[in-house]
Design a protein around this motif. Sequence first.
Motif: not given
Length: 608
Positions: A383, A377, A387, A435-436
């Motif tokens: 990230e 991290k 995904n 995450s985004s």
Amino acid sequence: MSKEKGVLKAWEATVRKTQAAKKRANNLFSTTSVAHVEGDKNNDENDSKGSGKLYHVEKVFPNNDYYTGQWSNNFPHGQGKYLWTDGCMYVGEWTRGKTTGKGRFSWPFGATYEGEFKNGYMDGTGIYIGSNGNSYKGQWVMNLKHGHGMKNYANGDWYEGEWRRGLQEGKGRYQWKNGSYYIGEWKKGEICGKGMFVWTNGNIYDGLWEEGLPKGNGTFKWVDGSSYVGNWSKDPSEQNGTYYRSVSSPEANHEWDPHDVYNVDLDDYKICPSEKVLIFPSQKKLAFGRSSKFEDSLKPTRTSTDGRVSVGMESPLDRLHVRDGDGDESSDVASRIPMVENSEDDLLGLHINDASPRELPMTVPRRADKQGEAISKGQKNYELMLNLQLGIRHSVGRPAPATSLDLKPSTFDPKEKVWTRFPPEGSKYTPPHQSSEFRWKDYCPLVFRTLRNLFNVDPADYMISICGNDALRELSSPGKSGSFFYLTNDDRYMIKTIKKAEVKVILRMLSAYYNHVRAFENTLVTKFYGLHCVKLIGPIQKKVRFIIMENLFCTEYTIDRRFDLKGSSVGRTIDKPKTDIDETSILKDPDLNFIFQLQKSWFQEFCR
């Protein structure tokens, strides 16, 4: 430690001196070639003419192994008997410390092999009698039944025909103790291909088989002359055919069901499994010609690049040969080092003669650290890794109907892709995540799902390797493409980022690739498991495309050298001094100057 370094330096100096004196040999091996080898008979004959005298000895070694017989140059040579402390025993011919010629090997549990040996292996013609009463008489190649042979089982069954790497393969006849028999084609120990089954009552099935059962076109014939012709399958929906009555008895077999063949006629006919040999003669360690300290300095526990132990493997010292200018093999450099144990590399049927004019230093393999750096991290690609793992879990875990290996052309269409949106709060089909938001694309999902099935990849294991609790490891790019490489923690799978143009090329060749790997199950072509894309939602709108493939370096065998081969010599050089080259160095095309010698039968398979 200093003793080990001293031994290795002395050995490398000996190799350099020998190679300098044999420069003419390099012209003989300026290119890579592949050829079959009939055996080492000539070499063995030359070796037996050494300067050492032949005399009789009786020895008890420090580990309590016992040898009695002829001896020359610190090795058994001629006739001799070797008894291991665990009860195994070999009696027969020896050549420079290896069981070569005719001999008899017996196991403490009662099994015996009597026949030909070659460099420690059961190789040639021989008879194996198992402790359970099974027996095999026929041809062997490197400890495995390979060629023509006959096996008698303890229950009264017998098989005579072709064998391949320890299993029935090719044409052969298997007869059960009650007299029924099958004659036809086999594959990997199972009835497969075209063949005929004859029951003791005179009924016959003649046609195609798959996995030990009728599958495809075939004919079932009764003694009275009636017959059933059609397409056979254990699935009732695929079974269809026509019944033809006999003139002599038109009403006979009228109520017969084709599935009686599966459920009744073949129910009691099983192929006896092959017994398992816990240890082969070539795996037995020999105690002569070494001390325990010297053995430890030269022969450490072998490990693969991922740290796993390899048992019974040889070191590079054991297989280096130097040839003189006339093409004759000079004294084996490895023979100047005391013999430690028999090699297991030859189970693959591969011998390598190093003929490279470039002198690559040979080092004792060490326990290698895992390659790459674990993504944690806060790192740049953390990230993206999350995904990727979310997308893989969704793709592989998504329910899908069972499909045939015969895929429709439409499944290979480049437009065959599935987009999935992954909002942070989750959706009906996706879980919430930290995450985004991103979008996930699957290219030709049905094709890659079928490929994973074809490669015997278990979906659960696949997801655990890539999406488990362990982080992926990121590698620096070893090439000029600028791609990123990621390894799973168990080293089984490699993930590589690729460009849009490369995706188009893969999709264009996907149909041909699928047909190739399906037709040639032993192909050396890299196995592809998935093609995906991650699209980040936001102002950047970045797309990252990547492919998942097998990691060729995940193996239980020790890797001594690695090569990145492109089929070109332009710009293909390694930017390292010779002294820094080790088992982790990536060598290039000009460094691959070897002659690969294969067993004749495996060479013919290689050329198919």
